[in-house]
Design an enzyme around this catalytic site. Structure first.
Site, PDB file in Angstrom:
ATOM      1  N   ASN A 181       0.797  -1.223   0.000  1.00 11.76           N
ATOM      2  CA  ASN A 181       0.000   0.000   0.000  1.00 11.76           C
ATOM      3  C   ASN A 181       0.830   1.274   0.000  1.00 11.76           C
ATOM      4  O   ASN A 181       0.314   2.353  -0.301  1.00 11.76           O
ATOM      5  CB  ASN A 181      -0.952   0.013   1.203  1.00 11.76           C
ATOM      6  CG  ASN A 181      -0.240  -0.195   2.517  1.00 11.76           C
ATOM      7  OD1 ASN A 181       0.517  -1.155   2.679  1.00 11.76           O
ATOM      8  ND2 ASN A 181      -0.472   0.678   3.486  1.00 11.76           N
ATOM      9  N   THR A 218     -25.966  -6.902  11.286  1.00 10.26           N
ATOM     10  CA  THR A 218     -26.944  -6.753  10.206  1.00 10.26           C
ATOM     11  C   THR A 218     -26.271  -6.213   8.948  1.00 10.26           C
ATOM     12  O   THR A 218     -25.602  -5.185   8.980  1.00 10.26           O
ATOM     13  CB  THR A 218     -28.063  -5.784  10.639  1.00 10.26           C
ATOM     14  OG1 THR A 218     -28.701  -6.293  11.806  1.00 10.26           O
ATOM     15  CG2 THR A 218     -29.089  -5.628   9.527  1.00 10.26           C
ATOM     16  N   CYS A 267      -3.335   4.538   7.446  1.00  8.20           N
ATOM     17  CA  CYS A 267      -4.055   3.774   8.465  1.00  8.20           C
ATOM     18  C   CYS A 267      -3.424   3.914   9.839  1.00  8.20           C
ATOM     19  O   CYS A 267      -3.530   3.027  10.681  1.00  8.20           O
ATOM     20  CB  CYS A 267      -4.124   2.309   8.051  1.00  8.20           C
ATOM     21  SG  CYS A 267      -2.548   1.658   7.519  1.00  8.20           S
ATOM     22  N   HIS A 320     -13.711   1.180  -0.715  1.00  2.54           N
ATOM     23  CA  HIS A 320     -13.394   2.595  -0.940  1.00  2.54           C
ATOM     24  C   HIS A 320     -12.050   2.817  -1.616  1.00  2.54           C
ATOM     25  O   HIS A 320     -11.696   3.949  -1.965  1.00  2.54           O
ATOM     26  CB  HIS A 320     -13.473   3.388   0.373  1.00  2.54           C
ATOM     27  CG  HIS A 320     -12.355   3.138   1.329  1.00  2.54           C
ATOM     28  ND1 HIS A 320     -11.352   4.042   1.535  1.00  2.54           N
ATOM     29  CD2 HIS A 320     -12.093   2.101   2.161  1.00  2.54           C
ATOM     30  CE1 HIS A 320     -10.511   3.586   2.452  1.00  2.54           C
ATOM     31  NE2 HIS A 320     -10.944   2.401   2.847  1.00  2.54           N
ATOM     32  N   GLN A 337      -5.038  -3.168  -2.465  1.00  2.74           N
ATOM     33  CA  GLN A 337      -4.424  -2.250  -3.428  1.00  2.74           C
ATOM     34  C   GLN A 337      -4.294  -2.850  -4.823  1.00  2.74           C
ATOM     35  O   GLN A 337      -3.815  -2.180  -5.743  1.00  2.74           O
ATOM     36  CB  GLN A 337      -3.038  -1.822  -2.933  1.00  2.74           C
ATOM     37  CG  GLN A 337      -3.067  -0.947  -1.701  1.00  2.74           C
ATOM     38  CD  GLN A 337      -3.709   0.406  -1.943  1.00  2.74           C
ATOM     39  OE1 GLN A 337      -3.826   0.871  -3.073  1.00  2.74           O
ATOM     40  NE2 GLN A 337      -4.157   1.051  -0.872  1.00  2.74           N
TER      41      GLN A 337
END
Length: 338
Positions: free
Chosen positions: A144, A230, A316, A194, A172
């Site tokens: 990444n 859920t 991150c 994303h 990636q």
């Protein structure tokens, strides 16, 4: 480039594709818990399974192999902690350049596979470390930070020869290089929406049907009894649409990105930078460079002042800049990695 600046941080997150946004808004109008037995719930379930099938098709997988999660970090954690626990073996090996969701397993006893100065996991070293006590090996497909492609075929064969499961973080890779879960031969694969034009908040762990990672959380086990909670149908539909479009556009987009990457690398090298990305086989969407005598944080500030948005290392780390663990693992000095 647009009126708000030049965005160069797609490895951290990318703009939602129009088709993915359209699917998200449409499915948000859907009422019903997909686990419910009434007709509204079953309509939601049908849409969820349709998204699962579309995503599986894009990834060269079977629908039953797709486990929806909240994103790449959760998928990595399920694969590494859950897979290691389910393997029944005492050892887990992860590469030194992994995402923190994988590398964090070292704090729980996992061992590290070293990389070369070019940022490639050393297969000869891995061969000496993987043995019959190893339950899981995890090596990302594309790094990444550097964009360097890892030799997962060789590493997977080493793992399987010792009876260990093999996981790869392909976050990636999808949409940037060809990726097929089936053809890869891996046991588990992490993907995230994303990074390829889908919404934040959803990812998937693709796992062979005979692989049953231990759950790492409590709940109803809605996703193959591995992941609870859920399911968000709208996110799943948007994710699947983005993945399908990214895979369909791969050849054209990769060619465009490769040409742009070459131009950027040439310009950076002209300024005296070391382009770490081109020191090994690499994906087309990332450029990692270091400048002698210049701290990355200072350069980032100057770029930001000119509305050019790039990243220093991984996104991150909760926004805290520190020397890149990837560059340190490649043998760079603290100054070079900072």
């Amino acid at each position: 480039m647009n009126k708000t600046g030049v965005y160069f941080d797609h490895a951290a997150t990318s703009q939602v594709r129009p088709l993915a946004a359209e699917q998200l808004m449409q499915k948000l109008q859907l009422v019903g818990n997909p686990a419910a037995l009434h007709r509204a719930g079953q309509r939601a379930r049908a849409q969820l399974e349709e998204a699962r099938e579309q995503l599986a098709d894009a990834m060269g997988a079977q629908p039953a192999e797709v486990i929806f999660t909240s994103g790449g970090s959760e998928s990595d954690s399920l694969a590494v902690l859950g897979g290691w626990g389910a393997s029944g073996r005492p050892r887990c090996l992860v590469s030194a350049i992994e995402h923190p969701a994988v590398l964090g397993a070292v704090e729980r006893g996992a061992e590290v596979l070293p990389v070369t100065s070019a940022g490639v996991v050393a297969a000869d070293a891995a061969a000496g470390l993987i043995d019959e006590r190893t339950g899981l090996v995890s090596v990302q497909l594309v790094n990444n930070e550097t964009g360097i492609i890892q030799p997962i075929d060789d590493l997977r064969r080493l793992a399987h020869a010792s009876g260990a499961w093999f996981h790869t973080d392909a976050v990636q890779a999808v949409g940037n290089i060809p990726v097929s879960f089936r053809d890869s031969g891996v046991d588990m694969m992490t993907i995230s929406a994303h990074k390829l034009g889908g919404p934040v908040g959803i990812g998937a762990l693709i796992a062979r049907k005979e692989i049953e990672p231990h759950p790492i959380g409590l709940g109803g086990g809605q996703e193959r009894k591995v992941r609870s909670g859920t399911a968000t149908v709208a996110l799943a539909a948007s994710f699947a649409a983005a993945a399908a479009e990214a895979v369909e556009d791969l050849a054209r987009e990769a060619e465009r990105l490769r040409a742009l990457q070459r131009r950027i690398v040439e310009r950076l090298q002209g300024f005296g930078a070391r382009a770490n990305t081109v020191e090994a086989d690499h994906a087309p969407h990332i450029v990692n460079a270091t400048f002698p005598g210049l701290r990355a944080g200072d350069l980032l500030f100057l770029l930001d002042q000119r509305d050019v948005y790039a990243s220093v290392g991984s996104a991150c780390r909760a926004g805290v800049h520190q020397p890149s663990e990837v560059l340190l693992a490649m043998g760079r000095s603290d100054d070079e990695a900072a």
